[in-house]
Write a protein that holds these residues in place. Structure first.
Motif, short mmCIF file in Angstrom:
data_model
loop_
_atom_site.label_atom_id
_atom_site.label_comp_id
_atom_site.label_asym_id
_atom_site.label_seq_id
_atom_site.Cartn_x
_atom_site.Cartn_y
_atom_site.Cartn_z
N GLY A 173 0.56 -1.09 -0.18
CA GLY A 173 0.06 0.55 0.05
C GLY A 173 1.26 0.88 0.26
N ALA A 174 2.09 1.09 -0.35
CA ALA A 174 2.80 1.99 -0.33
C ALA A 174 2.51 2.55 -1.35
N ILE A 175 3.55 4.25 -0.87
CA ILE A 175 2.61 4.87 -2.22
C ILE A 175 4.80 5.66 -3.12
N LEU A 176 4.42 5.25 -4.44
CA LEU A 176 5.63 5.90 -4.52
C LEU A 176 5.95 6.89 -6.12
N HIS A 177 5.38 7.45 -6.01
CA HIS A 177 4.23 7.93 -7.22
C HIS A 177 5.76 9.07 -8.09
N ASN A 197 2.81 5.26 -10.08
CA ASN A 197 2.56 5.97 -11.10
C ASN A 197 3.47 6.97 -12.03
N SER A 198 4.10 6.85 -12.69
CA SER A 198 5.60 7.89 -13.31
C SER A 198 6.62 8.02 -12.94
N ALA A 199 7.35 6.08 -12.27
CA ALA A 199 7.86 6.24 -11.51
C ALA A 199 9.39 5.31 -12.49
N ASN A 200 10.27 5.98 -11.97
CA ASN A 200 11.51 4.87 -13.08
C ASN A 200 12.15 4.08 -12.12
N LEU A 201 11.71 2.43 -13.19
CA LEU A 201 12.45 1.51 -11.95
C LEU A 201 13.34 0.53 -13.08
N LEU A 216 1.28 0.38 -11.77
CA LEU A 216 2.71 0.05 -12.66
C LEU A 216 2.22 1.03 -13.65
N SER A 217 1.41 2.48 -13.48
CA SER A 217 0.42 3.02 -15.12
C SER A 217 1.54 3.85 -15.21
N TRP A 218 2.67 4.54 -16.58
CA TRP A 218 2.82 4.76 -17.06
C TRP A 218 4.43 4.93 -16.12
N THR A 219 5.37 3.14 -16.35
CA THR A 219 6.10 3.60 -15.10
C THR A 219 7.15 2.67 -15.89
N THR A 220 8.38 3.40 -16.10
CA THR A 220 9.31 2.85 -16.82
C THR A 220 10.09 1.84 -15.87
N LEU A 221 10.09 0.31 -16.48
CA LEU A 221 11.18 -1.03 -16.04
C LEU A 221 11.56 -1.74 -17.08
N ARG A 222 12.14 -1.01 -17.86
CA ARG A 222 13.24 -0.85 -19.10
C ARG A 222 14.18 -1.51 -18.02
#
Length: 302
Positions: A173-177, A197-201, A216-222
């Motif tokens: 339940g953490a917020i990591l936007h 949302n919009s995180a760089n992972l 994980l919407s709009w998140t970079t998981l490259r």
């Protein structure tokens, strides 16, 4: 002023000790509840076992101080705690906004409901630390050790977690936007229901991580490693998983609308239709998602 005089004046009812120089002072076990040590120099001080409830250390110098103490509701705003030892300290409901905790030892400390927004936590040891509902927005946490830390419902909006070690941490339940956690290790971490949302992972290690119902919407998981990750009902729409490793990952009921899986390794991954890419999807929407995914994979191989 020496420590004996300080303790006597406190016993006599005095509480304002702002600006004093108390380097290497021994105040272990002392009860200094609600005392005012604003802008004091307490570098190297020994406060082990002290009762510092609602004590004011705003802008104080506590470099290399021993603070294995009760700091419940203490004011540590903008304090310098560089290399301080707070192992097992009780810091519930305290405010440490913009404090310098670089290199500090906070192992097994309790920061439940504390405010650590904009703090410098680089190279800090926070393994097994309780950070439940803690505010860590915009905190600098590069290379921070957070193994098995409890960050349930913590707010880490826009925090920098590059190369941090979150192995086995609880982030339910953490917020990591907007967090930047590139090259971090979050293997075996619990991120169920986390909001990212919009995180760089990019290049993060999420092996065996629990991401059930995570956003994980709009998140970079490259280039991320999601081997054996649990992504039940996770939202991955519009996210970038180019070159990600999803071997044996489970994506049952995941939302992969417009997700970019180019060059991703989906060997034995269980896709949203509870299959491995075969026909027989239970819904037109999922079928469309899988068709788009297959096209992405084929383009990547071409």
């Amino acid at each position: 002023m020496d420590t004996a005089e300080l303790l006597q004046r406190y016993a006599d009812g005095e509480r304002d000790f702002r600006g004093l120089e108390l380097r290497n002072a021994f105040l272990g076990g002392a009860d200094l509840t609600e005392a005012n040590f604003r802008e004091c120099d307490l570098s190297g001080a020994n406060l082990i076992g002290a009762k510092l409830v609602r004590t004011n250390f705003r802008e104080a110098n506590l470099t290399e101080a021993h603070l294995e103490a009760d700091l419940t509701e203490a004011n540590l705003i903008s304090a310098n705690l560089h290399n301080a030892n707070m192992t097992g300290a009780k810091v519930r409901d305290a405010s440490l906004r913009a404090a310098n905790l670089q290199g500090a030892i906070l192992k097994s400390a309790d920061f439940t409901d504390a405010i650590l927004s904009e703090t410098d936590l680089r190279d800090t040891d926070m393994s097994r630390t309780r950070l439940i509902r803690c505010h860590l927005g915009r905190a600098k946490m590069m290379k921070t050790l957070l193994m098995e830390a409890n960050l349930t419902e913590a707010n880490l909006t826009n925090a920098i977690l590059m190369e941090a070690n979150l192995h086995g941490a609880n982030l339910t339940g953490a917020i990591l936007h907007g967090v930047n956690a590139t090259n971090a290790d979050a293997s075996d971490a619990d991120l169920s229901r986390a909001q990212m949302n919009s995180a760089n992972l990019a290049s993060i290690n999420l092996q065996r991580a629990n991401l059930r119902a995570a956003n994980l919407s709009w998140t970079t998981l490259r280039g991320a490693d999601l081997t054996e990750a649990k992504l039940y009902r996770a939202k991955l729409c519009w996210s970038n998983l180019i070159g990600a490793k999803l071997v044996d990952a489970v994506l049952i009921d995941a939302n992969i609308h417009e997700t970019n899986f180019r060059n991703a390794d989906l060997t034995r991954a269980v896709m949203p239709n509870a299959g491995t890419g075969e026909s027989g999807s239970t819904s037109t929407e999922v079928s469309d998602q899988l068709m788009a995914l297959r096209e992405q994979i084929m383009k990547g191989r071409g």
